[in-house]
Design an enzyme around this catalytic site. Sequence first.
Site, PDB file in Angstrom:
ATOM      1  N   SER A 105     -16.230  -4.513 -96.810  1.00  0.00           N
ATOM      2  CA  SER A 105     -16.429  -4.810 -97.824  1.00  0.00           C
ATOM      3  C   SER A 105     -15.251  -5.803 -98.276  1.00  0.00           C
ATOM      4  CB  SER A 105     -17.614  -5.476 -98.741  1.00  0.00           C
ATOM      5  OG  SER A 105     -16.999  -4.363 -99.161  1.00  0.00           O
ATOM      6  N   ASN A 114     -23.332   3.042-106.745  1.00  0.00           N
ATOM      7  CA  ASN A 114     -24.347   2.110-106.417  1.00  0.00           C
ATOM      8  C   ASN A 114     -24.492   1.372-108.212  1.00  0.00           C
ATOM      9  OD1 ASN A 114     -24.578   2.742-103.814  1.00  0.00           O
ATOM     10  ND2 ASN A 114     -26.252   3.893-104.581  1.00  0.00           N
ATOM     11  N   HIS A 156     -39.706 -46.674-103.702  1.00  0.00           N
ATOM     12  CA  HIS A 156     -39.401 -46.829-102.497  1.00  0.00           C
ATOM     13  C   HIS A 156     -38.189 -47.043-102.235  1.00  0.00           C
ATOM     14  CE1 HIS A 156     -43.854 -45.322-103.173  1.00  0.00           C
ATOM     15  NE2 HIS A 156     -44.052 -46.493-104.197  1.00  0.00           N
ATOM     16  N   SER A 170     -10.863 -44.951 -91.031  1.00  0.00           N
ATOM     17  CA  SER A 170     -10.821 -44.585 -89.835  1.00  0.00           C
ATOM     18  C   SER A 170     -10.070 -44.645 -88.842  1.00  0.00           C
ATOM     19  CB  SER A 170     -12.640 -45.703 -88.874  1.00  0.00           C
ATOM     20  OG  SER A 170     -12.145 -45.515 -87.975  1.00  0.00           O
ATOM     21  N   LYS A 177     -12.142 -49.968 -92.386  1.00  0.00           N
ATOM     22  CA  LYS A 177     -13.431 -49.294 -93.027  1.00  0.00           C
ATOM     23  C   LYS A 177     -12.491 -48.165 -93.944  1.00  0.00           C
ATOM     24  CE  LYS A 177     -16.434 -46.992 -91.353  1.00  0.00           C
ATOM     25  NZ  LYS A 177     -18.335 -47.179 -91.059  1.00  0.00           N
ATOM     26  N   ASN A 209     -14.634 -45.094 -96.063  1.00  0.00           N
ATOM     27  CA  ASN A 209     -15.899 -44.446 -95.901  1.00  0.00           C
ATOM     28  C   ASN A 209     -15.834 -43.372 -97.197  1.00  0.00           C
ATOM     29  OD1 ASN A 209     -16.442 -45.993 -93.697  1.00  0.00           O
ATOM     30  ND2 ASN A 209     -15.557 -44.205 -92.485  1.00  0.00           N
ATOM     31  N   GLU A 227     -20.360 -37.878 -99.533  1.00  0.00           N
ATOM     32  CA  GLU A 227     -21.245 -37.362 -97.942  1.00  0.00           C
ATOM     33  C   GLU A 227     -20.662 -35.766 -97.719  1.00  0.00           C
ATOM     34  OE1 GLU A 227     -20.574 -40.499 -94.545  1.00  0.00           O
ATOM     35  OE2 GLU A 227     -19.071 -41.045 -95.882  1.00  0.00           O
ATOM     36  N   TYR A 279     -31.523   1.234-104.122  1.00  0.00           N
ATOM     37  CA  TYR A 279     -29.842   0.579-102.718  1.00  0.00           C
ATOM     38  C   TYR A 279     -30.046   0.477-101.802  1.00  0.00           C
ATOM     39  CZ  TYR A 279     -25.203  -0.629-101.985  1.00  0.00           C
ATOM     40  OH  TYR A 279     -24.250  -1.182-100.896  1.00  0.00           O
ATOM     41  N   LYS A 306     -22.713 -10.665-101.090  1.00  0.00           N
ATOM     42  CA  LYS A 306     -22.197 -11.460-101.748  1.00  0.00           C
ATOM     43  C   LYS A 306     -21.199 -12.253-101.466  1.00  0.00           C
ATOM     44  CE  LYS A 306     -20.739  -7.215-103.680  1.00  0.00           C
ATOM     45  NZ  LYS A 306     -21.424  -6.360-102.989  1.00  0.00           N
TER      46      LYS A 306
HETATM   47  N1  ARG Z   1     -19.806  -2.468-100.840  1.00  0.00           N
HETATM   48  C1  ARG Z   1     -21.132  -2.364-101.376  1.00  0.00           C
HETATM   49  C2  ARG Z   1     -21.193  -2.772-101.953  1.00  0.00           C
HETATM   50  O1  ARG Z   1     -21.362  -4.224-102.026  1.00  0.00           O
HETATM   51  C3  ARG Z   1     -21.091  -1.188-102.667  1.00  0.00           C
HETATM   52  C4  ARG Z   1     -21.532  -0.429-102.938  1.00  0.00           C
HETATM   53  C5  ARG Z   1     -21.989   0.864-101.964  1.00  0.00           C
HETATM   54  N2  ARG Z   1     -22.348   2.235-102.360  1.00  0.00           N
HETATM   55  C6  ARG Z   1     -22.882   2.727-101.738  1.00  0.00           C
HETATM   56  N3  ARG Z   1     -23.811   4.006-101.403  1.00  0.00           N
HETATM   57  N4  ARG Z   1     -22.737   2.730-100.228  1.00  0.00           N
HETATM   58  O2  ARG Z   1     -22.829  -3.273-101.733  1.00  0.00           O
END
Ligand code: ARG
Length: 454
Positions: A22, A109, A155, A276, A282, A284, A289, A316, A324
């Site tokens: 991640s 966690n 309306h 445009s 035009k 816009n 939008e 967890y 995220k």
């Molecule tokens: N990158 C993980 C998350 O965003 C962090 C926690 C991971 N914990 C684990 N035991 N794998 O949730």
Amino acid sequence: MKLWGGRFSKSTDKSVDDFNSSIRFDQRMYRQDITGSIAHAKMLGKQGIIEKSESDLIVKTLGEILKDIEDGKVEFLIDAEDIHMNIETILISRIGDTGKRLHTGRSRNDQVALDIRMYLRDEADEVSQMLSDLKDIVLAVAEENIETIMPGYTHLQKAQPITLAHHFMAYYEMFKRDGERLFDLRKRINVMPLGSGALAGTTYPLDREFVAKELGFDAITLNSLDGVSDRDFVCEFAFVLSMIMMHLSRFSEEIILWSSNEFGFVDLDDAYSTGSSIMPQKKNPDVAELARGKAGRVYGSLMGLLTVMKGLPLAYNKDMQEDKEQIFDALDTVKMCLPVFGGMLSTMKIRKDKMLAGAKGGFTNATDVADYLVKKGLPFRDAHAGVGKMVAYFLDQDKALDELSFEEYKTFSDLFAEDVYEAISLDTCVNLRTVTGGPAFETVKKVIEKYKNM
Ligand code: ARG
């Protein structure tokens, strides 16, 4: 070897590294991760869980790592998985065994729960500020248009005359509630989860209150399972962001209509509109939008988050890493929309003449003609029916009710007298509505004054 690699005899497949990692998106939490680790390390030293000298060295080195990241000197590694292990890996590479003591009494966690709370706390403050800037713009436009009469709609049919100030202040109320929601949400974000461990707390004598105080948290979590697995505040944030987008989108829809040739109520500034590639004439309303369109994207994040969470057993689960990108994207989107939307509002030209002409057409003072007859003694239902007949009669003639001759009035009711013209002028229609919350110039002005002094 991975930080967790002790029980493994093979390295992770490259595709799994990419899939699992991640760091690509959670590196934006580097400051929160380091700040959280510094507080944790200080607490470990204070409690005698690690030596004071070790704690000091960890704190100092984490500070240096933070500076190096900010100076662009650090390259994160995909196979160190996430921001938490990347920073720990760098720490260990710099101070060896001492660095390995940082993670005592902590799990990734509760670490990730801490980081995301700290990150979202800052974001809540930033969105609040942007919202407040937008509110200021709405208020300023309203203040300049307390006497700008325009048609109000139901309306999308012309209904009764109101003012642009009154219309804008309706959006002010919405954005004000959004600000209150952010404020309220922040309380639920600002609870410190460290000490929850992986799921069942820890045997080390942690001082959780100390860490909470160091990091500016108002409270600590009281259940370790919930501490690591609660993402309610992420979903709630996505909802508040969705609501902001819903309001921006409704406002956008009106700006789009108003800037059309048919309405002509506003003229968007060249700097906030686009042309445009084929039609030379035009101009816009792309900003409006896109704001309207991006609402869909933020709603998507909310649905995505709720769906990720719906089937997760305590505590967890790795699914939660999916929180995220959703919330970050929703935040990025809202933070992009708010200032550009404000810029569009503050620069657009308001065509008061067109608004007034719009309010004159469409019999927007029909209710007031009925009310006039009521004041002269007619029951409201009869007055309503009578004025309905008048409207039907003049419908084809493109005439406004206050353009009828006195003789024409008299053919509909004997109750009409010369004072009818004054009674049903648009100014009167608006300014008799002094009820709190109504559009009368003075009434709206009072509300604006109240908010200006808040
Ligand atoms: N990158 C993980 C998350 O965003 C962090 C926690 C991971 N914990 C684990 N035991 N794998 O949730």
